[in-house]
Design an enzyme around this catalytic site. Structure first.
Site, short mmCIF file in Angstrom:
data_model
loop_
_atom_site.label_atom_id
_atom_site.label_comp_id
_atom_site.label_asym_id
_atom_site.label_seq_id
_atom_site.Cartn_x
_atom_site.Cartn_y
_atom_site.Cartn_z
N HIS A 96 0.90 -1.16 0.00
CA HIS A 96 0.00 0.00 0.00
C HIS A 96 0.93 1.20 0.00
CE1 HIS A 96 -3.84 2.08 1.74
NE2 HIS A 96 -2.93 3.04 1.59
N HIS A 98 3.24 4.12 0.43
CA HIS A 98 3.58 4.89 1.63
C HIS A 98 4.91 5.59 1.44
CE1 HIS A 98 5.10 0.75 2.11
NE2 HIS A 98 6.11 1.28 2.77
P1 AMP Z 1 8.39 -0.79 3.41
O1 AMP Z 1 9.34 -1.85 3.90
O2 AMP Z 1 9.03 0.33 2.64
O3 AMP Z 1 7.21 -1.42 2.67
O4 AMP Z 1 7.81 -0.09 4.71
C1 AMP Z 1 6.84 -0.68 5.50
C2 AMP Z 1 6.98 -0.08 6.87
O5 AMP Z 1 5.81 -0.35 7.60
C3 AMP Z 1 8.16 -0.62 7.68
O6 AMP Z 1 9.05 0.45 7.99
C4 AMP Z 1 7.50 -1.22 8.92
O7 AMP Z 1 8.24 -1.02 10.08
C5 AMP Z 1 6.17 -0.47 8.94
N1 AMP Z 1 5.09 -1.17 9.62
C6 AMP Z 1 4.70 -2.46 9.49
N2 AMP Z 1 3.63 -2.71 10.24
C7 AMP Z 1 3.30 -1.56 10.86
C8 AMP Z 1 2.29 -1.17 11.79
N3 AMP Z 1 1.35 -2.03 12.24
N4 AMP Z 1 2.28 0.11 12.24
C9 AMP Z 1 3.20 0.98 11.82
N5 AMP Z 1 4.17 0.69 10.94
C10 AMP Z 1 4.23 -0.56 10.47
ZN ZN Z 2 -4.32 -0.85 1.27
#
Ligand code: AMP
Ligand code: ZN
Length: 112
Positions: A96, A98
């Site tokens: 998703h 971000h």
């Molecule tokens: P990416 O690896 O660029 O897809 O980033 C995904 C990010 O989401 C990582 O930095 C994770 O630490 C973060 N993440 C995963 N689960 C959660 C959650 N429940 N709440 C907040 N951040 C999360």
């Molecule tokens: Zn989504």
């Protein structure tokens, strides 16, 4: 759709919210890689940067406005970094769109 960040948008999974409006949500990353590590997401599901097009790009511009506002308000005077990992080889683990907003330490370049 079984999407972690859609569940955070709906409130099914809790998050530490930093900013919210009708189209954008920002919350603290659960596994911070910097003293400040905030994720900015569109509330509507977009899978990754590869899926941005003329019909959904307005929210991306808005996300960058919000990132700048957070940086101003939180006083990231020493600088900050905004990153979006797109696809498996770039390390995208949540499919998703971000943007990572990170501050509070020095960042190397180029990123590994
Ligand atoms: P990416 O690896 O660029 O897809 O980033 C995904 C990010 O989401 C990582 O930095 C994770 O630490 C973060 N993440 C995963 N689960 C959660 C959650 N429940 N709440 C907040 N951040 C999360
Ligand atoms: Zn989504």
């Amino acid at each position: 759709m079984d999407c972690l960040f859609c569940k955070i948008v709906s409130g099914e999974i809790p998050s530490a919210k930093v900013y919210e409006d009708d189209t954008v949500l920002a919350f603290n990353d659960i596994n911070p890689e910097a003293p400040v590590h905030i994720l900015l997401i569109p509330k509507a599901h977009i899978t990754s940067m590869a899926d941005i097009n003329e019909s959904n790009s307005a929210v991306v511009a808005h996300i960058f406005e919000v990132a700048a506002k957070i940086a101003r308000e939180k006083g990231f005077d020493d600088g900050f970094r905004v990153v979006s990992n797109c696809g498996d080889s770039a390390g995208q683990t949540v499919k998703h769109l971000h943007f990572h907003l990170m501050a509070g330490r020095d960042f190397g370049w180029p990123a590994g």
